[in-house]
Design an enzyme around this catalytic site. Structure first.
Site, PDB file in Angstrom:
ATOM      1  N   ASN A  12      50.632  59.085 113.072  1.00 34.90           N
ATOM      2  CA  ASN A  12      49.504  59.977 112.241  1.00 34.90           C
ATOM      3  C   ASN A  12      47.934  59.183 111.274  1.00 34.90           C
ATOM      4  OD1 ASN A  12      48.386  62.181 111.661  1.00 34.90           O
ATOM      5  ND2 ASN A  12      50.107  62.478 109.611  1.00 34.90           N
ATOM      6  N   TRP A  13      46.965  58.602 112.075  1.00 40.00           N
ATOM      7  CA  TRP A  13      46.075  58.626 111.723  1.00 40.00           C
ATOM      8  C   TRP A  13      45.339  59.078 110.494  1.00 40.00           C
ATOM      9  CZ3 TRP A  13      44.348  55.803 117.310  1.00 40.00           C
ATOM     10  CH2 TRP A  13      44.924  54.874 117.358  1.00 40.00           C
ATOM     11  N   LYS A  14      45.356  60.516 110.871  1.00 40.43           N
ATOM     12  CA  LYS A  14      44.968  61.337 109.281  1.00 40.43           C
ATOM     13  C   LYS A  14      43.335  61.523 109.426  1.00 40.43           C
ATOM     14  CE  LYS A  14      48.457  60.599 106.634  1.00 40.43           C
ATOM     15  NZ  LYS A  14      49.684  60.173 105.145  1.00 40.43           N
ATOM     16  N   HIS A 102      52.076  70.002 108.935  1.00 40.44           N
ATOM     17  CA  HIS A 102      51.964  68.752 107.947  1.00 40.44           C
ATOM     18  C   HIS A 102      51.769  68.963 106.437  1.00 40.44           C
ATOM     19  CE1 HIS A 102      51.111  64.930 105.851  1.00 40.44           C
ATOM     20  NE2 HIS A 102      51.889  64.576 106.471  1.00 40.44           N
ATOM     21  N   GLU A 104      49.948  67.386 103.694  1.00 43.46           N
ATOM     22  CA  GLU A 104      49.094  67.781 103.421  1.00 43.46           C
ATOM     23  C   GLU A 104      48.180  69.234 103.755  1.00 43.46           C
ATOM     24  OE1 GLU A 104      47.725  63.786 105.242  1.00 43.46           O
ATOM     25  OE2 GLU A 104      49.401  63.006 103.833  1.00 43.46           O
ATOM     26  N   GLU A 174      59.431  64.826 105.994  1.00 46.68           N
ATOM     27  CA  GLU A 174      59.056  64.493 105.447  1.00 46.68           C
ATOM     28  C   GLU A 174      59.132  64.471 104.199  1.00 46.68           C
ATOM     29  OE1 GLU A 174      55.115  62.527 107.800  1.00 46.68           O
ATOM     30  OE2 GLU A 174      55.026  64.324 107.464  1.00 46.68           O
ATOM     31  N   GLY A 180      52.755  58.315 101.947  1.00 48.58           N
ATOM     32  CA  GLY A 180      51.998  57.635 100.888  1.00 48.58           C
ATOM     33  C   GLY A 180      52.016  57.231  99.593  1.00 48.58           C
ATOM     34  N   SER A 220      56.192  56.789 103.880  1.00 52.91           N
ATOM     35  CA  SER A 220      56.265  55.464 103.386  1.00 52.91           C
ATOM     36  C   SER A 220      56.803  54.649 104.363  1.00 52.91           C
ATOM     37  CB  SER A 220      56.563  55.393 101.494  1.00 52.91           C
ATOM     38  OG  SER A 220      55.496  55.561 101.569  1.00 52.91           O
ATOM     39  N   GLY A 241      52.886  57.074 108.897  1.00 58.35           N
ATOM     40  CA  GLY A 241      50.804  57.384 108.278  1.00 58.35           C
ATOM     41  C   GLY A 241      49.978  56.497 108.377  1.00 58.35           C
ATOM     42  N   GLY A 242      49.937  55.800 106.553  1.00 56.45           N
ATOM     43  CA  GLY A 242      49.572  54.753 106.914  1.00 56.45           C
ATOM     44  C   GLY A 242      49.414  53.331 107.348  1.00 56.45           C
TER      45      GLY A 242
END
Ligand code: PGA
Length: 257
Positions: A12-14, A102, A104, A174, A180, A220, A241-242
């Site tokens: 997930n590159w956001k 998600h 976010e 999640e 993150g 994470s 993600g990251g």
């Protein structure tokens, strides 16, 4: 991981990477991953909307064995919704997965369970698969509310979802405090919540359906901890993600051993 559930590891590159950077990242990934890596686990990349077409073209042209995912969708097929993207538009780009709910989107854009449910239904109705995200905040966890929160999110997300659709869903557990933050959940704890997710699906549908649904862990995930998550029998992959922004790191996660 049981035999029947193929692991699914999604990037997930956001809101990162232009379409040019996205092309570079997928090309790099294709050099780093062996054919067997992408056979053992299904690999999915979820770029921003502006890079979907570019990545789709690359996947098609080079016959790369990766699934294309989108990060969001609007529940309506079309209409006066300035700035939104619909499920038929994504399906026309050969998008296979769409992340819905998600944390976010829920926290920063005020999306509630009903809206998440509408999105999931639109994704199914257009022949794609939602990656339905659920998870508790740190306050909820500390107050002992993890299970009730997650079970409720699952029940609401699957409201009026037919069993033949639900059977194909992917769910991402999640915990919000792990996203993150560099602070991942303990695999055993995450596995317990994933078991609860399956129990909730079994109540709503049946045990066989629940056993077949793939549930990822997200929050994470890194090359150094993926193995422990994958070793848990309830956990079928990861939403990353990251650590997915760097092709080398993501390739190590996909290889996970
Ligand atoms: P993270 O994000 O891997 O950077 O914690 C996970 C996610 O938001 O899906």
């Amino acid at each position: 991981m049981t035999q029947e559930r193929r692991p699914i590891i999604a990037a997930n590159w956001k809101m990162h990477k232009t379409h040019l950077e996205a092309i570079q990242a997928v090309q790099k990934l294709s050099y780093l991953l062996e054919k067997e890596d992408a056979e053992r686990a299904e690999v999915v990349v979820c770029p921003p909307f502006t890079a979907l077409r570019a990545v789709q073209t690359l996947i098609d042209a080079d016959k790369l064995p990766y699934g294309l995912g989108a990060q969001n969708v609007h529940p309506e097929d079309h209409g006066a919704f300035t700035g939104e993207i619909s499920a038929p538009m994504l399906a026309a780009l050969k998008v296979r997965y769409v992340i819905v709910g998600h944390s976010e989107r829920r926290q920063l854009f005020g999306e509630d369970d009903l809206f998440v449910n509408k999105k999931a239904r639109a994704v199914f109705a257009n022949g794609m698969t939602p990656i339905v995200c659920v998870g508790e905040t740190l306050d909820e966890r500390e107050a002992g509310g993890t299970e009730s929160k997650v079970a409720q999110q699952i029940r609401r997300a699957f409201d009026n979802v037919a069993p033949e659709h639900a059977a194909k869903a992917v769910i991402a557990y999640e915990p919000i405090w792990a996203i993150g933050t560099g602070r991942n959940a303990e695999p055993a704890d995450a596995g317990q919540v994933v078991a609860l997710i399956r129990a909730t699906l079994a109540e709503r549908y049946d045990a066989a359906l629940a056993q077949g649904v793939r549930v990822q862990y997200g929050g994470s995930v890194k090359p150094g901890n993926i193995r422990d998550f994958m070793a848990h029998p309830e956990i079928d992959g990861a939403l990353v993600g990251g650590a997915s922004l760097d092709a080398e790191e993501f390739a190590l996660i996909v290889k996970y051993r």
